[in-house]
Design a protein around this motif. Structure first.
Motif, PDB file in Angstrom:
ATOM      1  N   THR A 271       0.842  -1.206   0.000  1.00  0.00           N
ATOM      2  CA  THR A 271       0.000   0.000   0.000  1.00  0.00           C
ATOM      3  C   THR A 271       0.874   1.252   0.000  1.00  0.00           C
ATOM      4  N   LEU A 272       1.874   1.276   0.870  1.00  0.00           N
ATOM      5  CA  LEU A 272       2.742   2.458   0.962  1.00  0.00           C
ATOM      6  C   LEU A 272       3.469   2.701  -0.357  1.00  0.00           C
ATOM      7  N   LEU A 273       4.022   1.636  -0.922  1.00  0.00           N
ATOM      8  CA  LEU A 273       4.844   1.818  -2.127  1.00  0.00           C
ATOM      9  C   LEU A 273       3.994   2.122  -3.357  1.00  0.00           C
ATOM     10  N   ASP A 274       2.817   1.483  -3.455  1.00  0.00           N
ATOM     11  CA  ASP A 274       1.932   1.785  -4.592  1.00  0.00           C
ATOM     12  C   ASP A 274       1.605   3.269  -4.634  1.00  0.00           C
ATOM     13  N   ARG A 275       1.225   3.788  -3.465  1.00  0.00           N
ATOM     14  CA  ARG A 275       0.817   5.194  -3.392  1.00  0.00           C
ATOM     15  C   ARG A 275       2.011   6.116  -3.657  1.00  0.00           C
TER      16      ARG A 275
END
Ligand code: KG4
Ligand code: ZN
Length: 356
Positions: A271-275
């Protein structure tokens, strides 16, 4: 010039001396960096107790500042300014640093610079690695914050997304607590996850696509939310305890605990890296960064390096000593502000919800 940095926003009392190098690519060098952690005091309570934190800062601040000056080999005539964290953070804790810095700046007759704690985390990337190619997108991810910033120019930070509920580090701490693993939870869950199957349990990913009605000034679609994930882990653990016929707080078998840790961690990191990379693409970033306590996470570090290689964007991450709260990053952000001509006056006050 040398600057003395002071940080007391949460549960570490920290002081550091940072010097300008004269090299525009690598502008600062750390002369000393002292951190007195209160983690042992708060462990008993399973989280930071604000009143205990403020009182411990009062006990520690003089010794920590003296030690930072001694380590750097400078006396009170050896620094040209003092930088202090003004906020955000626990107000009683911030007040200790702000009051101390004001008194010392007055006595030493040097200018005072007020620093936003998250500007400190962002500048930790530059302190560690040198200037980032701009524009950059930086994710600050800690126990108190999960915020995405666009950095269009040196010393300029624009909030483009943030968590609407729990911070990622807070989710780690809460999941560790409900698994009965201790505090702070991030490093423990990180270690256990290495032995688990990260696909064992399909925990949900929250993807906010609607505007945040509580903060209409932000588009809101780059926001994060981790409280649903935490609840989902809680439900899963409760079901497993019932199925195994064990008590409410009983530990699950080690293999299961490792699978939960790994599955939870996969969702958080993805989630963190996608965003982060979505934002980097949208803003045409020339580099990305990750700062704050959770940037110490081993999977986050490995995955971001892999993605950075694929998207050919340079990635900036602090070393472990600069990822958790410290005063060297506050000193660096202070030098940035001082060189931009911004100093504080004697009316400076701590601000628990200071905006950046
Ligand atoms: O930046 P920091 O020291 O303090 C705050 O400003 O909050 O971050 C502390 C947070 C805690 O929630 C801790 O559990 C988390 O960072 N953390 C980690 C790891 N190391 C620390 N989270 C995940 N993996 C880690 N290895
Ligand atoms: Zn922090």
């Amino acid at each position: 010039m040398r600057i003395l940095g002071i940080e007391t926003s949460c549960d570490e009392t920290a002081a550091a001396v940072v010097e300008e190098t004269g090299d525009t690519g690598r502008p600062w060098r750390i002369l000393s960096n002292v951190v007195a952690s209160q983690v042992e005091i708060h462990r008993e309570w399973g989280g930071v107790v604000p009143e205990l934190s403020a009182r411990q800062h009062v006990r520690d601040i003089c010794g920590v500042v003296e030690r930072a000056l001694r380590d750097a080999g400078v006396d009170h005539g050896g620094y040209g300014a003092i930088a202090v964290t003004q906020g955000p953070g626990l107000v009683g804790s911030l007040l200790v640093g702000v009051s101390f810095a004001k008194s010392l700046a007055w006595t030493a007759r040097v200018p005072l610079v007020a620093v936003h704690h998250l500007a400190g985390h962002i500048e930790s990337l530059v302190l560690q690695n040198g200037e980032m190619p701009l524009p950059a997108v930086v994710l600050v991810v800690s126990g108190g914050h999960t915020s995405l910033y666009r950095v269009p120019a040196r010393g300029s930070y624009e909030l483009v997304g943030r968590t609407r509920d729990d911070a990622a580090g807070e989710a780690y701490d809460k999941v560790a607590k409900l698994l009965g693993l201790g505090y702070p939870g991030g490093p423990i869950v990180d270690r256990l996850a290495a032995d688990g199957d990260d696909r064992a349990i399909p925990f949900p990913r929250t993807r906010l696509t609607h505007v945040d009605r509580n903060a209409p000034h932000l588009p809101g679609t780059r926001d994060f939310s981790f409280s649903g994930l935490k609840t989902s882990v809680l439900r899963y653990v409760t079901q497993r305890r019932e199925a195994l016929g064990v008590g409410e707080d009983a530990p699950l078998p080690p293999g299961e605990t490792a699978d939960i840790a790994a599955s939870f961690q996969r969702v958080v990191v993805e989630t963190l890296l996608d965003r982060l990379f979505e934002a980097a693409r949208a803003f045409g970033a020339l580099s990305v960064g990750i700062a704050g306590g959770v940037s110490a996470n081993s999977r986050l570090r490995a995955d971001v390096a892999a993605r950075a290689a694929r998207s050919e964007l340079p990635v900036f991450i602090p070393g472990l000593a600069l990822s958790t709260d410290n005063a060297a990053m506050i000193a660096a952000a202070g030098l940035r502000r001082y060189r931009a001509g911004v100093t504080a006056d004697w009316s400076l006050n701590a601000e628990a919800s200071l905006a950046l």
